[in-house]
Scaffold this motif. Structure first.
Motif, short mmCIF file in Angstrom:
data_model
loop_
_atom_site.label_atom_id
_atom_site.label_comp_id
_atom_site.label_asym_id
_atom_site.label_seq_id
_atom_site.Cartn_x
_atom_site.Cartn_y
_atom_site.Cartn_z
N LEU A 149 -6.33 2.62 -4.14
CA LEU A 149 -5.67 1.71 -3.21
C LEU A 149 -5.81 0.24 -3.61
CD1 LEU A 149 -6.22 3.38 0.28
CD2 LEU A 149 -4.19 3.41 -1.19
N ARG B 19 0.83 -1.21 0.00
CA ARG B 19 0.00 0.00 0.00
C ARG B 19 0.86 1.26 0.00
NH1 ARG B 19 -2.86 -1.16 4.37
NH2 ARG B 19 -3.92 -2.68 3.08
N LYS C 56 0.00 3.79 -3.27
CA LYS C 56 -0.22 5.21 -3.11
C LYS C 56 0.53 6.04 -4.16
CE LYS C 56 -1.76 5.56 1.67
NZ LYS C 56 -2.82 6.54 1.43
N ASP D 166 -12.28 11.13 -2.82
CA ASP D 166 -12.64 9.90 -2.09
C ASP D 166 -12.79 8.73 -3.05
OD1 ASP D 166 -12.63 11.33 0.27
OD2 ASP D 166 -14.80 11.56 0.36
N GLU E 272 -2.98 6.15 -6.34
CA GLU E 272 -3.81 7.07 -5.58
C GLU E 272 -3.29 8.50 -5.59
OE1 GLU E 272 -5.67 7.57 -1.08
OE2 GLU E 272 -3.59 7.00 -1.37
N ARG E 273 -2.03 8.71 -5.21
CA ARG E 273 -1.53 10.08 -5.11
C ARG E 273 -1.40 10.79 -6.46
NH1 ARG E 273 -3.39 11.39 -0.35
NH2 ARG E 273 -2.21 10.54 1.41
N HIS F 183 -4.84 11.96 -7.07
CA HIS F 183 -5.15 13.07 -6.18
C HIS F 183 -4.47 14.36 -6.63
CE1 HIS F 183 -6.33 10.54 -2.37
NE2 HIS F 183 -7.26 10.52 -3.32
N THR G 171 -9.44 7.42 -3.99
CA THR G 171 -8.86 6.57 -2.95
C THR G 171 -9.46 5.17 -3.03
OG1 THR G 171 -8.31 8.37 -1.43
CG2 THR G 171 -8.67 6.20 -0.46
#
Length: 343
Positions: A219, A185, A190, A212, A194-195, A198, A215
């Motif tokens: 993940l 993870r 991430k 959200d 994910e990042r 984001h 995420t």
């Protein structure tokens, strides 16, 4: 449908320009820096550009148009990845990546202080990542929104690497699947999925609901990406993957594949694992015995199932929030590319 090949060409062009600029700058400092500029160029010349694509589609999912500024921002993710790979290869003493010598192996082949020079290269790449991102040409107000996320990405990536080192070939206690997934993870999920999403969404002014959803998508997909990497690291064909299929076993990497195997076998087979996994001299015959055990106890198939479960969960998360149809389609395609790859 998004043309990833065309996108990759655009990212590659940014990275080639950077390599040209930095070669001139480094050689302007001193001619003996040529090995550094050469390895910098080699580090940026390869890759699927998956991380860049996630940042780009995070931006587009926020309703923003295609532009050169976001392409440059997305290219910064590939510099983060190149830096992480350079350091990771030093830690693992991996000799090959993408079918070529890793940076420290190439420095060593030239009779140079391999570890020290490769560490410097990795640090330089991470520094360039921040420079490329902040000078991408998007408005300063957009960039200012991403400060905490950029810090989080770097912190989490380093945390994942640190945890993996702590848990690699650690015989004091049995490795747990949950611990393996925790490493995956932070080390992979991430900063790979994910990042970047984001960052793109935040640059584009995306909603909290979009963050959200990213995420909930990023993940499980990032974990699936690492689980696939773990399978390729043990069962992959080096002629296809471009890297050794012995390194993970020799290092005793704390993978879910290994944890599931250890939990499923009897005491005799556990002794076989203890004998071979983590042995730096492991050969093909011993590795084949470990692979056969992983197949026989069902660990390999269980990892395949875990990948499928996570891809399905990620795909479902995209339906939870409005976004342009092109972005949704591209992200679904990237999920399949990232987790079902053979290299």
């Amino acid at each position: 449908m998004h043309d990833h090949t065309g996108f990759k060409v655009r990212i590659d062009e940014v990275l080639v320009r950077l390599a040209d600029e930095e070669e001139a700058a480094l050689l302007g400092l001193h001619v003996e820096l040529s090995p550094l500029s050469e390895q910098l160029r080699r580090s940026l010349a390869r890759g699927k550009r998956i991380r860049a694509a996630f940042l780009y589609w995070g931006w587009r999912a926020a309703g923003q148009p295609d532009c050169e500024g976001v392409i440059r921002a997305a290219a910064a993710m590939e510099l983060v990845h190149a830096a992480a790979c350079t350091h990771d290869d030093i830690i693992d003493d991996s000799r090959m990546r993408h079918g070529q010598l890793t940076a420290h192996a190439a420095f060593a082949a030239s009779g140079q202080r391999s570890t020290a020079l490769a560490m410097i290269l990795g640090d330089l790449l991470m520094g360039y990542a921040g420079h490329v991102f902040t000078s991408c040409g998007l408005p300063g107000a957009y960039l200012a929104r991403t400060g905490p996320l950029w810090s989080a990405l770097l912190r989490e990536t380093m945390a994942g690497e640190f945890l993996e080192v702590l848990r690699t070939d650690a015989p004091a206690r049995p490795l747990q699947v949950a611990e393996s997934l925790e490493v995956a993870r932070y080390k992979t999920a991430k900063y790979t999925v994910e990042r970047p999403l984001h960052l793109g969404a935040t640059l584009g002014g995306g909603s909290r609901a979009l963050m959200d959803a990213f995420t909930a998508y990023g993940l499980p997909l990032g974990e699936a990406f690492q689980l696939r990497d773990d399978l390729l690291g043990t069962f992959g064909d080096p002629a296809e993957t471009g890297k050794s299929n012995l390194d993970d076993l020799r290092d005793g990497k704390p993978t879910a594949l290994l944890a599931l195997t250890a939990a499923a076998v009897d005491e005799d087979d556990r002794r076989l694992l203890a004998k071979h996994v983590g042995n730096p001299e492991l050969g093909e015959e011993e590795a084949a015995a470990v692979r056969e055990l992983m197949e026989r106890c069902g660990a390999r198939q269980r990892v395949e199932s875990m990948i499928g479960e996570r891809i399905a969960r990620a795909a479902g998360a995209l339906d939870a929030v409005p976004m342009p149809a092109e972005a949704r389609s591209a992200l679904r395609g990237l999920a399949d590319t990232a987790a079902r790859r053979t290299i």
